[in-house]
Each structure stands twice: as C-alpha cells, then as structure tokens.
Design an enzyme around this catalytic site. Structure first.
Site, PDB file in Angstrom:
ATOM      1  N   CYS A   1      -9.883 -16.313  52.657  1.00 12.59           N
ATOM      2  CA  CYS A   1     -10.457 -15.137  52.360  1.00 12.59           C
ATOM      3  C   CYS A   1     -11.963 -14.649  52.832  1.00 12.59           C
ATOM      4  O   CYS A   1     -12.313 -13.842  52.723  1.00 12.59           O
ATOM      5  CB  CYS A   1     -10.725 -15.283  50.851  1.00 12.59           C
ATOM      6  SG  CYS A   1      -9.108 -15.561  49.826  1.00 12.59           S
TER       7      CYS A   1
ATOM      8  N   THR B   1      -2.776 -15.152  39.479  1.00 16.37           N
ATOM      9  CA  THR B   1      -3.889 -14.869  40.286  1.00 16.37           C
ATOM     10  C   THR B   1      -3.354 -14.207  41.600  1.00 16.37           C
ATOM     11  O   THR B   1      -4.229 -14.479  42.781  1.00 16.37           O
ATOM     12  CB  THR B   1      -4.734 -16.257  40.431  1.00 16.37           C
ATOM     13  OG1 THR B   1      -3.957 -17.021  41.240  1.00 16.37           O
ATOM     14  CG2 THR B   1      -5.436 -16.669  39.298  1.00 16.37           C
TER      15      THR B   1
ATOM     16  N   GLU C   1      -5.107 -13.491  56.204  1.00 14.02           N
ATOM     17  CA  GLU C   1      -4.731 -14.792  56.277  1.00 14.02           C
ATOM     18  C   GLU C   1      -3.006 -14.525  56.051  1.00 14.02           C
ATOM     19  O   GLU C   1      -2.260 -15.352  55.507  1.00 14.02           O
ATOM     20  CB  GLU C   1      -5.182 -15.576  55.397  1.00 14.02           C
ATOM     21  CG  GLU C   1      -5.139 -15.189  53.737  1.00 14.02           C
ATOM     22  CD  GLU C   1      -5.946 -16.295  52.769  1.00 14.02           C
ATOM     23  OE1 GLU C   1      -5.461 -17.218  52.706  1.00 14.02           O
ATOM     24  OE2 GLU C   1      -6.877 -15.878  52.373  1.00 14.02           O
TER      25      GLU C   1
ATOM     26  N   ASN D   1      -6.295 -11.043  42.938  1.00  9.31           N
ATOM     27  CA  ASN D   1      -6.857 -11.391  44.352  1.00  9.31           C
ATOM     28  C   ASN D   1      -6.245 -10.574  45.602  1.00  9.31           C
ATOM     29  O   ASN D   1      -4.744 -10.632  45.465  1.00  9.31           O
ATOM     30  CB  ASN D   1      -6.341 -12.819  44.498  1.00  9.31           C
ATOM     31  CG  ASN D   1      -7.298 -13.659  45.684  1.00  9.31           C
ATOM     32  OD1 ASN D   1      -8.208 -13.067  46.016  1.00  9.31           O
ATOM     33  ND2 ASN D   1      -7.359 -14.765  45.440  1.00  9.31           N
TER      34      ASN D   1
ATOM     35  N   HIS E   1     -16.906 -13.329  45.840  1.00  3.91           N
ATOM     36  CA  HIS E   1     -15.538 -13.167  45.999  1.00  3.91           C
ATOM     37  C   HIS E   1     -14.835 -13.640  44.573  1.00  3.91           C
ATOM     38  O   HIS E   1     -14.899 -14.328  43.836  1.00  3.91           O
ATOM     39  CB  HIS E   1     -15.075 -14.341  46.953  1.00  3.91           C
ATOM     40  CG  HIS E   1     -13.832 -14.562  47.255  1.00  3.91           C
ATOM     41  ND1 HIS E   1     -12.656 -13.688  47.505  1.00  3.91           N
ATOM     42  CD2 HIS E   1     -12.979 -15.956  46.630  1.00  3.91           C
ATOM     43  CE1 HIS E   1     -11.539 -14.129  47.594  1.00  3.91           C
ATOM     44  NE2 HIS E   1     -11.611 -15.549  47.104  1.00  3.91           N
TER      45      HIS E   1
END
Ligand code: HMG
Length: 414
Positions: free
Chosen positions: A115, A158, A83, A306, A251
C-alpha cells in the site's frame, strides 16, 4: 524563494458495485456489529473483471484531466502505485498513458511496495518538481488497486477497490507539503504479501496490525523530531505535538485501524512529552481528539473498504470533502503504510482554495452513483475468471478491460 509543491487536484474512480457489510455479516453468520462497529466498515467496493487496475486508473486520470482542464503537454511524469499489476514487464502506467492519450515526452513507470507504492511515487514527483529538474512540468500520480482476500476468509470484510489520481505541481491548491520533514520506518517482515501467480493476498492479520502500529511509532517520531527542529511543532504538555495538527489521515485498511493508529500516535506523544503514559488524560481526551482530527477522513473509506495504495488518499479526499473550509491554511499530517513493510509520516498545509477545488472531484456523486449488490451477486463476481470480463459497455467517461488478444490486454472507452 521558498518552493511550494504538492497536490493541486485529485479524482477518484470506483467500481460500479458496492456490498453492504451488514448483508455480508448476515450471510456469514456473524454479528453485523463486528463489521460495522468492530472493523468500522459499512460498505466495500466490488469489481467485475472488466474493472481491473488499468481501467480504474485510466478512468481516474481522465476525470482528473477533464475536471481540471489539464493540458496533457504540461505533464512530465506519470507514475502508478499498485500491488495489483497486470503484467510482469509492462507497467499499468504504460496502459494508462495510452488510454488517456498522454504525450510521448514523459517518465512513465509503476511503483510497488504494497500500500506504500503510491506514496513512493508521490514523493518522487514532489522532489522532482522541488529540485527544479521538472522545468515547470507537473506529474500525475495514480494509486490503483483491488484488495482481494477471498470469500469466507477473515480478511473478506476488509476488501475493496478503487483508484485515486493526483495532479502534483507547484500550484498545491489542496496540499502543500512540508519539504524535508518526512519521517520513515521500514523493515523486512511477513505481515501481508501476494506470491506470484496468486490473486488473493496471504496475510497474518493480527500481526499486520502490530507491524502497522510499530511502523507508525517510528515514522511519527522521525517526523516529530524534524518538525521540532524546524519549530513547526513544540513539545508542550498542554498541546501535544500531534494536537498541533488540524487533522491527521492514516492508511485505512479498515476504519477501526485509524482509531488504533490515532491512539498509538497520542501514546507516542504522551510517553515522550510527559515521560509516562497518562491513562486518565487519554480517557478524557481520546474521543474528542479522534472526532476533531480523524473522523472526517473516514467518510469515504467507510463506504469503499481498503483500496490499498489509494486508501490514504481516499481518506485525504474524504477529509477535504467533509470539511475543507475549516482546514484551509492549516497543517495536517498523513501516514502511509505498506505491508512488508514501509511507511512514511508527512505533513503539509491545506491550500486556500481547497474547498472549491475538491468540489471538482464530485466525490458525493462518485460514491452515490454505485449499485448495491446482494451477497450472491458478489460471490458470482468474485468467481469470474480475471481474463474473461462480462460484455458490458463502459459508462460515459470510464474505461473497461474487454479481454486479451494475442497476449495483449484490450480496453474500451465510454
Ligand atoms: P478477525 O480476527 O476476524 O477480527 O479479523 P477480530 O476478532 O480481531 O475482531 C475485529 C474487531 O471487532 C475487534 O476490535 C473486536 O473486538 C471487534 P478490536 O479489539 O480490534 O478493537 N468485535 C466486535 N465489535 C462489536 N460487536 C461485536 C464484535 N465482535 C468482534 N459483536 C482482521 C480482523 C483485521 C485481522 C482481518 O479482517 C484481516 O486479516 N484483515 C486483513 C489485514 C489487515 O487489514 N491488516 C491491517 C494492517 S496491515 C495494512 O494496513 C496493510 C494492508 O493494507 C496491505 C498493504 O499494505 O498492501 C492490509
């Protein structure tokens, strides 16, 4: 004859720099416990503009090929889930094909759905091979992203970046998928998105957690129904269906999310199997269950942050790196979530050579060789223009983006 398809090998590429979240917390005037215990993250990977999505993906693919002696002519599909694309038309996969010197006769494309894109690519590859259409060829699926929310935002702790490349074949040394059991759940929601032209995501953070958990409940119940029909799991109060999986990887946008996810998964089982949520039982069993089934998958994620498409697969890599020997021959579950949203719960069996095979990825070295940066250096890197990378030679075996000439992105190999 039963078809066996799945992940044969994997490789990981990370940016050179890592920021410790206790340093970030202090600089932001936040109690470090909020980031480390509250979100569960210890470090996050930080890129400079030379470490773009293509450079990370190409580095991971080169490592995958070199460490596993892959004959490039045996690869018939190259898909990149991302992405963080670099062009509206030319896919990241096309750059990777060129950088890694892959042959002409292959399908080359990107897959985008936040994701979840990497999982969509992985399933396309698995089903392509299982159908027999691949004619004995393998696929390379790469998940490569830079998670960027911006300095001093709620999403700042994050962030992260990295790429995971996977060799998918009919020799699933790491993970042989249970074909036909995948459970899905998707919906049109605005929990997280990145409008064209923006470097940072727009996110409704707390709502995104609700969307994730809602999708997990749907995808897990869908998987469980199929798994029960094929007698892969049984409904039993003494061993809940999810407890019949040796490990579960979720995830991981931040590690605490995996804890919330595991609690939700167990709640689905407790509600449906016992007919009501048994709070006392959950109180007694949840910590042990999390430690047994989930903790191993957070060993790398807690030090990288992440990485969007790659987060689930970094978790899977961490799970094997932390304890493949105990998982050999056992069934595990994996949950992929992409905002927007799409999700999939799937399962498979860890291969008998998984412990030796995961060693080829040298994950401790990949994670241990990074350099800790100060918050000032991180902020300086975040402020650099995306198309003006600093002039740094690529490390041996790695690729770097070196700039744009005549509208063409250029890369150097180390
Ligand atoms: P926030 O509002 O700053 O944090 O943002 P908070 O107030 O909710 O606190 C976080 C946790 O820390 C809480 O724990 C607090 O209690 C705890 P919880 O109650 O949730 O268990 N806490 C403390 N603990 C110990 N000591 C303390 C302390 N203080 C507080 N002193 C948020 C948090 C995650 C919302 C924000 O960082 C954010 O917006 N992140 C980005 C969005 C995101 O990651 N969403 C996840 C689900 S969506 C997804 O996974 C898709 C995604 O990967 C994108 C894609 O698909 O492409 C994001």
């Amino acid at each position: 004859m039963k078809t066996s398809v799945g992940i044969e090998a994997l490789a990981v590429a990370l940016p050179r720099h890592t920021l410790h979240l206790e340093d970030l917390a202090r600089a932001r005037g936040v109690d470090p416990a909020k980031y480390i215990a509250g979100l569960g993250v210890r470090e996050m990977a930080v890129t400079d503009p030379g470490e773009d999505t293509v450079a990370l993906a190409a580095t991971a693919v080169r490592r995958l090929i070199d460490s596993n002696d892959v004959d490039p002519a045996s690869i018939g599909m190259l898909a990149v889930g991302t992405e963080t694309g670099v062009d509206h038309s030319k896919p990241v996969a096309s750059y990777v094909q060129g950088a890694a010197g892959l042959p002409r006769h292959m399908r080359v494309f990107d897959v985008q759905h936040a994701c979840y894109g990497g999982t969509a690519g992985l399933m396309a590859a698995i089903e392509w091979i299982a159908s027999g259409v691949a004619g004995g060829k393998s696929a390379v699926i790469v998940c490569s992203d830079i998670a960027r929310y911006g300095v001093k935002t709620a999403g700042e702790p994050t962030q992260g970046a990295g790429a995971v490349a996977m060799l998918v074949s009919s020799r699933p040394e790491l993970f042989a998928i249970d074909l036909g059991l995948n459970g899905t759940s998707s919906a049109h929601v605005f929990d997280f998105w990145r409008p064209l032209g923006r470097r940072e995501a727009v996110v409704d953070g707390h709502y995104s957690i609700d969307c994730y958990l809602e999708a997990l409940s749907g995808a897990y119940r869908d998987w469980r129904g199929r798994a029960e029909a094929k007698e892969i799991v049984r409904r039993a109060a003494s061993a809940l269906p999810s407890e019949q999986l040796a490990a579960i990887g979720y995830h991981v946008p931040f590690c605490k999310m995996a804890k919330k996810a595991h609690a939700r998964l167990r709640r689905c089982d407790l509600d449906d199997v016992l007919g009501a949520f048994d709070e006392a039982r959950e109180e007694r069993e949840s910590a042990t269950s999390f430690e047994r089934q989930v903790a191993g998958s957070l060993t790398l994620c807690s030090r990288v942050g992440n990485i969007y498409t790659g987060s689930l697969y970094l978790g899977f890599a961490g799970m094997l790196n932390a304890g493949a020997a105990a998982l050999v021959g056992k069934r595990i579950g994996l949950f992929s979530y992409g905002s927007g949203c799409a999700s999939e719960f799937f399962s498979g069996v860890v291969g008998k050579n998984a412990a030796e095979q995961i060693q080829r990825a040298h994950l401790d070295e990949v994670i241990g060789s990074r350099e800790r940066v100060t918050v000032e250096e991180y902020e300086r890197l975040m402020a650099l223009q995306p198309d003006a990378p600093p002039d740094i030679p690529p490390a041996p075996g790695a690729f770097r983006f070196t700039g744009v000439k005549d509208h063409r992105r250029e890369y150097a190999a180390g």
